[in-house]
Scaffold this motif. Structure first.
Motif, PDB file in Angstrom:
ATOM      1  N   SER A 153      69.962  31.819  15.160  1.00 13.31           N
ATOM      2  CA  SER A 153      69.411  31.991  13.813  1.00 13.31           C
ATOM      3  C   SER A 153      67.887  31.922  13.785  1.00 13.31           C
ATOM      4  O   SER A 153      67.266  32.354  12.805  1.00 13.31           O
ATOM      5  N   THR A 154      67.284  31.390  14.844  1.00 18.34           N
ATOM      6  CA  THR A 154      65.835  31.317  14.934  1.00 18.34           C
ATOM      7  C   THR A 154      65.396  31.718  16.337  1.00 18.34           C
ATOM      8  O   THR A 154      66.220  31.870  17.235  1.00 18.34           O
ATOM      9  N   GLN A 175      71.135  27.649  14.524  1.00 24.89           N
ATOM     10  CA  GLN A 175      72.575  27.887  14.621  1.00 24.89           C
ATOM     11  C   GLN A 175      72.844  28.945  15.678  1.00 24.89           C
ATOM     12  O   GLN A 175      72.132  29.949  15.753  1.00 24.89           O
ATOM     13  N   ASN A 204      67.829  38.816  18.653  1.00 24.40           N
ATOM     14  CA  ASN A 204      67.896  37.387  18.949  1.00 24.40           C
ATOM     15  C   ASN A 204      69.299  36.982  19.395  1.00 24.40           C
ATOM     16  O   ASN A 204      69.842  35.952  18.972  1.00 24.40           O
ATOM     17  N   THR A 205      69.865  37.803  20.246  1.00 27.78           N
ATOM     18  CA  THR A 205      71.269  37.649  20.654  1.00 27.78           C
ATOM     19  C   THR A 205      71.387  37.729  22.164  1.00 27.78           C
ATOM     20  O   THR A 205      70.726  38.561  22.789  1.00 27.78           O
TER      21      THR A 205
END
Length: 128
Positions: free
Chosen positions: A25-26, A3, A77-78
């Motif tokens: 999300s991953t 996501q 993770n952004t």
């Protein structure tokens, strides 16, 4: 299931700045890239910027060079898109995208067809 969740859009005046964020999300794109595309009403979706996750190498569309900066935070993770000196023609829905493509060809990183993962989009409106 991966996501991508965008945030940070809004309505601003010409010359203002905005920062968009996209949280994945991953860690699916750790060997690939993430990017920003945008789509204005009545126009096709167009490439804005991309970043290779492993190296941090940045790629920009001509319209974004000098005004926009793409970056990523590996711990979060952004990815981010810092947009400065915004113009009315920057008005569009901005989409975050991710690809597992591991190469560095600009033409492929700029191609929407290379990206299998997309966020829901966030509206950016710039008034004169």
């Amino acid at each position: 299931q991966v996501q991508l969740v965008e945030s940070g859009g809004g309505s601003v005046h010409a010359g203002d700045s905005l920062r968009l964020s996209c949280a994945a999300s991953t860690r699916t794109f750790i060997d690939g890239a993430m990017a920003w595309f945008r789509q204005a009403p009545g126009k096709e979706r167009e490439f804005v910027a991309a970043i290779k996750w492993s190296t941090g190498a940045e790629y920009y569309a001509d319209a974004a060079k000098g005004r926009f900066t793409i970056s990523r935070d590996d711990d979060k993770n952004t990815e981010y898109l810092q947009m400065n000196s915004l113009k009315p023609e920057d008005t569009a829905v901005y989409y975050c995208a991710g690809t597992v493509y591991s190469g560095s060809l600009h033409r492929l990183l700029a191609a929407a067809s290379e990206y299998g993962y997309w966020g829901q989009g966030t509206q950016v409106t710039v008034s004169a």
